[in-house]
Design a protein around this motif. Structure first.
Motif, short mmCIF file in Angstrom:
data_model
loop_
_atom_site.label_atom_id
_atom_site.label_comp_id
_atom_site.label_asym_id
_atom_site.label_seq_id
_atom_site.Cartn_x
_atom_site.Cartn_y
_atom_site.Cartn_z
N PRO A 41 -6.19 24.32 56.07
CA PRO A 41 -5.84 23.36 55.03
C PRO A 41 -4.43 22.81 55.21
CG PRO A 41 -6.92 25.25 54.07
CD PRO A 41 -6.68 25.59 55.51
N GLY A 42 -4.32 21.49 55.17
CA GLY A 42 -3.02 20.86 55.29
C GLY A 42 -2.46 20.78 56.68
N LYS A 43 -3.23 21.22 57.66
CA LYS A 43 -2.75 21.21 59.04
C LYS A 43 -3.65 20.36 59.92
CE LYS A 43 -0.44 25.69 58.94
NZ LYS A 43 -0.25 26.99 59.64
N GLU A 44 -3.14 19.98 61.08
CA GLU A 44 -3.92 19.22 62.03
C GLU A 44 -4.90 20.14 62.76
OE1 GLU A 44 -0.73 15.67 63.15
OE2 GLU A 44 -1.34 17.13 64.65
N ARG A 45 -5.96 19.52 63.27
CA ARG A 45 -6.92 20.28 64.06
C ARG A 45 -6.25 20.70 65.37
NH1 ARG A 45 -13.04 18.13 64.19
NH2 ARG A 45 -12.40 17.94 62.00
N GLU A 46 -6.43 21.96 65.72
CA GLU A 46 -5.78 22.48 66.92
C GLU A 46 -6.77 23.14 67.87
OE1 GLU A 46 -2.91 25.52 66.06
OE2 GLU A 46 -4.39 26.86 65.15
N SER A 107 -7.74 20.64 76.55
CA SER A 107 -7.24 21.14 75.27
C SER A 107 -6.90 20.06 74.26
CB SER A 107 -5.99 21.99 75.52
OG SER A 107 -4.97 21.20 76.10
N ARG A 108 -7.08 18.81 74.60
CA ARG A 108 -6.71 17.74 73.67
C ARG A 108 -7.89 17.28 72.83
NH1 ARG A 108 -2.56 13.83 77.10
NH2 ARG A 108 -1.03 15.44 77.57
N TYR A 109 -7.66 17.10 71.58
CA TYR A 109 -8.69 16.70 70.64
C TYR A 109 -9.41 15.44 71.10
CZ TYR A 109 -10.49 14.77 66.24
OH TYR A 109 -11.29 14.23 65.28
N GLY A 110 -8.67 14.45 71.56
CA GLY A 110 -9.24 13.16 71.92
C GLY A 110 -10.08 13.19 73.17
N GLU A 111 -10.07 14.28 73.90
CA GLU A 111 -10.83 14.37 75.14
C GLU A 111 -12.27 14.83 74.91
OE1 GLU A 111 -8.03 16.93 76.99
OE2 GLU A 111 -7.01 15.30 78.05
N TYR A 112 -12.58 15.22 73.70
CA TYR A 112 -13.91 15.70 73.37
C TYR A 112 -14.70 14.59 72.69
CZ TYR A 112 -12.60 20.34 74.83
OH TYR A 112 -12.21 21.41 75.59
#
Length: 125
Positions: A41-46, A107-112
């Motif tokens: 909660p309140g944090k970015e997806r990691e 490991s980057r969100y945008g790569e998925y």
């Protein structure tokens, strides 16, 4: 295209273990490198962990290295995340993701490219 469904989340005490699963349907999961991400909660997806298409190569965030293990069973189109020595700070929604771009994990969100709906993991102190 692939559809991803996570399961296995729940409530566990600190120091305990939990295994979450990600079942893939549609195109065979062996076509994708797979990853686990989490969002508190309140944090970015990691990024948490990733695994190559064959399962031979894995990648971990420093915060979970030595405690979490990612694995896959391509015959069952399923990816797992075994979580040991859980801490309250591991509390988050855990998401499974598929990367069609490379055979090796990233490991980057945008790569998925594809994402599941997530499963809640809560670690009590």
């Amino acid at each position: 295209q692939v559809q991803l469904v996570e399961s296995g989340g729940g409530l566990v005490q600190a120091g305990g273990s939990l295994r979450v699963s990600c079942a893939a349907s549609g195109r065979p999961s062996s076509s994708y490198a797979m990853g686990w991400f989490r969002q508190a909660p309140g944090k970015e997806r990691e990024f948490v962990a990733g695994i190559s298409r064959s399962g031979a190569s894995t990648l971990y965030a420093d915060s979970v290295k030595g405690r979490f293990t990612i694995s896959r069973d391509n015959a069952k189109n399923t990816v797992y995340l075994q979580m040991n020595s859980l801490k309250p700070e591991d509390t988050a929604i855990y998401y499974c993701a598929a990367d069609r771009g490379l055979a090796l994990p990233r490991s980057r969100y945008g790569e998925y490219d594809y994402w599941g709906q997530g499963t809640q993991v809560t670690v009590s102190s």
